[in-house]
Write an enzyme that holds these catalytic residues in place. Structure first.
Site, PDB file in Angstrom:
ATOM      1  N   HIS A   1      -3.220   1.273  -0.991  1.00  0.00           N
ATOM      2  CA  HIS A   1      -3.739  -0.080  -1.229  1.00  0.00           C
ATOM      3  C   HIS A   1      -5.139  -0.292  -0.651  1.00  0.00           C
ATOM      4  CE1 HIS A   1      -2.230  -4.438  -1.961  1.00  0.00           C
ATOM      5  NE2 HIS A   1      -3.495  -4.309  -2.266  1.00  0.00           N
TER       6      HIS A   1
ATOM      7  N   TYR B   1       2.183  -7.797  -1.242  1.00  0.00           N
ATOM      8  CA  TYR B   1       2.330  -9.117  -1.866  1.00  0.00           C
ATOM      9  C   TYR B   1       3.667  -9.768  -1.515  1.00  0.00           C
ATOM     10  CZ  TYR B   1      -1.277  -7.182  -5.045  1.00  0.00           C
ATOM     11  OH  TYR B   1      -2.389  -6.580  -5.588  1.00  0.00           O
TER      12      TYR B   1
ATOM     13  N   LYS C   1       1.823  -0.396  -4.627  1.00  0.00           N
ATOM     14  CA  LYS C   1       0.814   0.115  -3.681  1.00  0.00           C
ATOM     15  C   LYS C   1       1.396   0.266  -2.283  1.00  0.00           C
ATOM     16  CE  LYS C   1      -2.340  -2.674  -6.426  1.00  0.00           C
ATOM     17  NZ  LYS C   1      -1.563  -3.904  -6.738  1.00  0.00           N
TER      18      LYS C   1
ATOM     19  N   ASP D   1       1.606  -5.237 -12.360  1.00  0.00           N
ATOM     20  CA  ASP D   1       0.969  -4.692 -11.162  1.00  0.00           C
ATOM     21  C   ASP D   1       1.430  -5.491  -9.948  1.00  0.00           C
ATOM     22  OD1 ASP D   1      -1.816  -3.085 -10.266  1.00  0.00           O
ATOM     23  OD2 ASP D   1      -1.344  -4.848  -9.072  1.00  0.00           O
TER      24      ASP D   1
END
Ligand code: A2P
Length: 287
Positions: free
Chosen positions: A119, A61, A86, A56
């Site tokens: 997200h 990120y 996401k 994931d």
């Protein structure tokens, strides 16, 4: 080739392409939130070596390129891997979302992504409606380049709005969830709508690991505190994506699959609810 961990699969009821039957996500995955871009490749390589088959990540990120490098060098069959990413926050407008998705696919070096999530429910802060973002996700699903679409950090009213407007139910809603924040009302809505619940920060960012009740339950079960929490998620049918950058902990977390808690032990962990968040609240998140 490494042996896959023996994770149960959870079949997605909605949010998959028409005629795509039996799309199923491995219940235990490897989370990569707060895995530094420079470390992501190593962590995911080690995760795959240890048998994780669900990774994931998210554009937010900043580590999709490292994740993609690990996937590219892995000899795990693509069909045996599940990859979630996401849509990043400032990209809710249709053209931005489509371009953002392309960047994700380039960085991950994938032709088809397994699951693509909105997200955060923040379309309004970009002056557009949440439903419009969801329509773009449906458009992306229609291209055949994702196997399923879903959302993250949506509250019940967000879910109902997109479902009422489009008739397309998100496959999953990924939310902060652990014994201190069990999201019972939201999970009931998920059950009503047929949405799979995914737990982010399933260990409460590690803060729960020193809880004394958890310590007792873990000791009785012959497990570590992290394993007891992960076993709690698994027993409740939640998709769970603990993050660690340490190989020994990745292995420890994977071994949670063989930890069985009794109903009484689960009830003691259920009783830890205290509505405590360690991450952002969907209504107050900063972008
Ligand atoms: P680290 O990455 O240094 O191993 P969550 O998934 O709830 O966000 O929790 C992640 C946090 O918990 C990270 O700080 C991670 O640290 C830590 N963590 C993950 N697995 C374990 C484990 N088995 N034992 C102790 N800490 C862990």
């Amino acid at each position: 080739m490494s042996t896959a961990i023996d994770s149960p699969l959870i079949t997605l009821e909605h949010g998959t392409a028409p005629r795509a039957e039996g799309v199923a996500v491995p219940q235990l995955g490897l989370g990569t939130y707060k895995v530094d871009p420079g470390e992501a490749r190593r962590v995911v390589v080690e995760g795959l070596e240890l048998g994780y088959r669900h990774v994931d990540t998210a554009q937010m990120y900043g580590n999709e390129d490292g994740v993609g490098a690990a996937l590219a060098e892995s000899n795990v069959e693509r069909a045996d891997l599940w990859v979630t990413s996401k849509l990043n926050n400032p990209n809710h407008r249709r053209d931005d979302a489509l371009a953002s998705f392309e960047r994700t696919m380039d960085d991950l070096r994938l032709d088809v992504l397994d699951l693509f999530l909105v997200h955060w429910p923040l379309a309004e802060s970009e002056g557009i409606d949440l439903v419009d973002t969801w329509r773009t996700m449906i458009e992306i699903l229609g291209t055949g380049r994702v196997r399923a679409i879903g959302v993250s950090n949506f509250r019940a009213e967000h879910l109902r709005r997109v479902v009422d407007a489009t008739g397309v139910v998100p496959a999953v809603n990924q939310v902060e969830l652990h014994p201190y924040l069990q999201q019972r009302e939201l999970r009931a809505v998920h059950d009503e709508l047929g949405i799979v619940t995914e737990s982010w920060s399933p260990l409460g960012r590690g803060h729960l690991l020193t809880d004394p009740v958890l310590g007792e339950v873990a000791a009785e079960a012959g497990a570590t505190p992290a394993q007891a929490i992960i076993a709690w998620h698994l027993a409740h049918g939640l998709v769970v994506i603990p993050k660690s950058t340490h190989r020994d902990r990745l292995a420890e977390n994977a071994a949670s699959l063989s930890v069985r808690l009794t109903d009484e032990q689960l009830a003691r962990l259920d009783a830890l609810e205290r509505d405590q968040r360690f991450g952002s609240h969907p209504d107050r998140v900063q972008v």
